[in-house]
Design an enzyme around this catalytic site. Structure first.
Site, mmCIF file in Angstrom:
data_model
loop_
_atom_site.group_PDB
_atom_site.id
_atom_site.type_symbol
_atom_site.label_atom_id
_atom_site.label_comp_id
_atom_site.label_asym_id
_atom_site.label_seq_id
_atom_site.Cartn_x
_atom_site.Cartn_y
_atom_site.Cartn_z
ATOM 1 N N LYS A 274 37.665 42.306 40.331
ATOM 2 C CA LYS A 274 38.265 43.008 39.189
ATOM 3 C C LYS A 274 39.795 43.099 39.205
ATOM 4 C CE LYS A 274 35.686 46.546 40.158
ATOM 5 N NZ LYS A 274 34.877 47.769 40.216
ATOM 6 N N ASP B 55 30.340 52.875 43.139
ATOM 7 C CA ASP B 55 30.163 53.617 41.874
ATOM 8 C C ASP B 55 28.715 53.601 41.376
ATOM 9 O OD1 ASP B 55 30.447 50.916 41.361
ATOM 10 O OD2 ASP B 55 31.799 51.133 39.654
HETATM 11 C C1 BGC Z 1 32.162 45.458 42.400
HETATM 12 C C2 BGC Z 1 31.072 46.476 42.596
HETATM 13 C C3 BGC Z 1 31.148 47.556 41.537
HETATM 14 C C4 BGC Z 1 31.162 46.917 40.148
HETATM 15 C C5 BGC Z 1 31.246 47.936 39.035
HETATM 16 C C6 BGC Z 1 32.176 44.948 40.969
HETATM 17 O O1 BGC Z 1 33.270 44.102 40.777
HETATM 18 O O2 BGC Z 1 32.006 44.368 43.276
HETATM 19 O O3 BGC Z 1 31.137 47.038 43.877
HETATM 20 O O4 BGC Z 1 30.042 48.395 41.651
HETATM 21 O O5 BGC Z 1 32.263 46.031 40.056
HETATM 22 O O6 BGC Z 1 32.389 48.700 39.139
#
Ligand code: BGC
Length: 500
Positions: A189, A225
């Site tokens: 992200k 989360d």
């Molecule tokens: C992460 C997860 C997270 C999800 C939602 C992903 O990019 O790897 O750990 O739960 O995003 O936030």
């Protein structure tokens, strides 16, 4: 002037659009009725129920691989043990701090869990922005920034003298060794801080706090989360055993039978597994459904090859997929009379929230006009409808892929328990799920078809990453702690044999 894309004839697309008389809101995806030159780009986004079933079967195999003690190291879907062994039972109580890092903002919260009223109260909270240079700077800068925000907050609450237990929602794939020891596998992200991958995030946080030496924290529980989301709903509905996020990123967790969690000692009871389903496809197994646009989104991202499934689904990428489609349709003179704009040609300028606005039932077409104007495009009514069709197509695929993944989990829980019929609850959060006008309906309808023997209640979580993290910390305090088993080379060979 009203039209429906279903009435469009491929020979004279524009004229037919203008003659059509159906309701503005009826834009079903009857691809047979749109011109082949548009259809060739949209069709690869439409996944049949059979295809979704096939994808679900692939994910199931990947999940089993991820759980295996010796197959885990090569599994794209990591299936990470969380050391959360129980959902709330209503006896939890106390005051907690919660930190929430996973998007562009960072939050600090002060939370009270009240046993008597079965309530989790947010006493106060503060949001701190994470500037781009910190998201992409060094780990030390990031954790110093977090520790400074926490210090400000504690000051404002007069809490600096206390050492409260802390739930740390860190929404990235982490190998959790114990509840308070968690190694970042890789960033997702848009984050890329150096010197954090491969390190214990709790230690980095504690080190940053100790560098300041003006306050301290008590025991820490690391929380994804998805887990916070499941736990925050679990307080209200004790059959909530799945947490799902469809926001900037996407992921889910669920309660798995301990006997299947081969990487943790013990056979009894259950443990929450953070699936990290965003990594599905990182071994190339989704190439058959990746479109040319998905390939570009991945290649131009800061982490190519990582989280392929997430890049087809989540809010960080949906807008960009739509933008790339619109650019291609314009280049082929199927939109805006072939004239693009600087904004349309700029990566990231078509935001995912535009998709939700354009798909709104009553105001969608008007919103679309405004957005296109803001992007410097000269549109006519046919363009507006085609842009809406593109948004529909991309968001429906996202909802259906999530449905396939969620169906895999509920079907697995049902089979694990040897039940003919499973009734369960999913705690959900994330901007795409919450804000898009019909994403949740599309997702739920498809899960229903893919998991016909399961009845699923969807509960939108109330601040899973904040209150949920406090719940995890509270539950952890009443649970015996355990840790991850080492995987030895000799064991691995034995398991590779099993895997053949
Ligand atoms: C992460 C997860 C997270 C999800 C939602 C992903 O990019 O790897 O750990 O739960 O995003 O936030």
């Amino acid at each position: 002037m009203q039209m429906s894309i279903t009435e469009v004839n491929s020979d004279n697309y524009t004229n037919n659009c203008k003659k059509a008389k159906m309701s503005e809101d009826s834009l079903p995806l009857h691809l047979d009725s749109i011109p082949p030159e548009v259809k060739k780009y949209l069709k690869p986004f439409l996944l049949s129920q059979e295809k979704l079933q096939e994808i679900s079967a692939r994910l199931k195999k990947n999940m089993i691989q991820g759980l295996g003690k010796h197959t885990h190291h090569k599994a794209p879907v990591k299936m990470l043990p969380t050391f959360v062994r129980a959902t709330p039972d209503g006896t939890e109580k106390g005051d907690f701090l919660a930190l929430d890092l996973g998007g562009t903002n960072f939050r600090v919260l002060y939370v009270r869990v009240m046993e008597e009223e079965q309530k989790v109260l947010k006493m106060d909270s503060q949001i701190c922005a994470i500037p781009q240079d910190i998201m992409r700077g060094t780990g030390e800068q990031l954790f110093d920034h977090i520790a400074a925000c926490l210090a400000d907050f504690l000051d404002s609450q007069n809490l600096k003298g206390q050492t409260l237990p802390l739930g740390f929602t860190f929404s990235f794939p982490c190998e959790q060794i114990e509840i308070d020891k968690s190694i970042l596998i890789h960033w997702t992200k848009g984050f890329s801080c150096s010197e954090v991958e491969g390190k214990d995030v709790v230690k980095l946080l504690r080190d940053a706090i100790h560098r300041r030496a003006d306050y301290d924290i008590g025991s820490v529980a690391m929380v994804n989360d998805t887990v916070g989301t499941m736990m925050s709903c679990g307080y209200k509905d004790q059959s909530c055993e799945i947490g799902m996020i469809i926001g900037t990123g996407t992921n889910a967790c669920y309660m798995e039978e301990m006997k299947n969690v081969k990487r943790v000692e013990g056979e009894d009871g259950r443990m929450c597994i953070n699936t990290e389903w965003g990594g599905f496809g990182d071994d190339g197994s989704l190439e058959d459904i990746q479109t040319q646009f998905d390939v570009v989104v991945d290649k131009t991202s800061i982490n190519p090859g990582i989280h392929i499934f997430e890049k087809m689904i989540s809010g960080m990428y949906l807008g960009e997929i739509v933008r790339l489609l619109l650019v291609k349709l314009t280049e082929d003179k199927l939109l805006f009379k072939g004239k693009t704009s600087e904004a349309l040609l700029t990566p990231g300028r078509f935001e995912t929230r535009f998709i939700s606005e354009i798909e709104e039932q009553d105001r969608g077409l008007k919103n679309c006009q405004n957005i296109l104007t803001e992007l410097g495009l000269k549109w006519d009514s046919v363009d507006v409808r085609l842009v809406r069709l593109v948004c529909d197509t991309v968001s429906i695929r996202s909802a259906h892929l999530c449905a396939a993944a969620l169906a895999t989990i509920v079907n697995r829980i049902r089979e694990n328990r040897g039940l003919d019929y499973l009734k369960t609850t999913v705690g959900v959060d994330g901007t795409v799920y919450r804000k898009h006008p019909n994403f949740s309906d599309k997702l739920q309808a498809m899960v229903h078809r893919l998991a016909p023997n399961c009845s699923i209640t969807f509960l939108v979580s109330e601040d899973g990453s904040g209150k949920g993290a406090a719940m995890v910390t509270a539950v952890a305090q009443r649970q015996a702690l355990s840790h991850l088993l080492e995987d030895s080379d000799s064991d691995r060979k034995e398991d590779e044999e099993e895997d053949k």
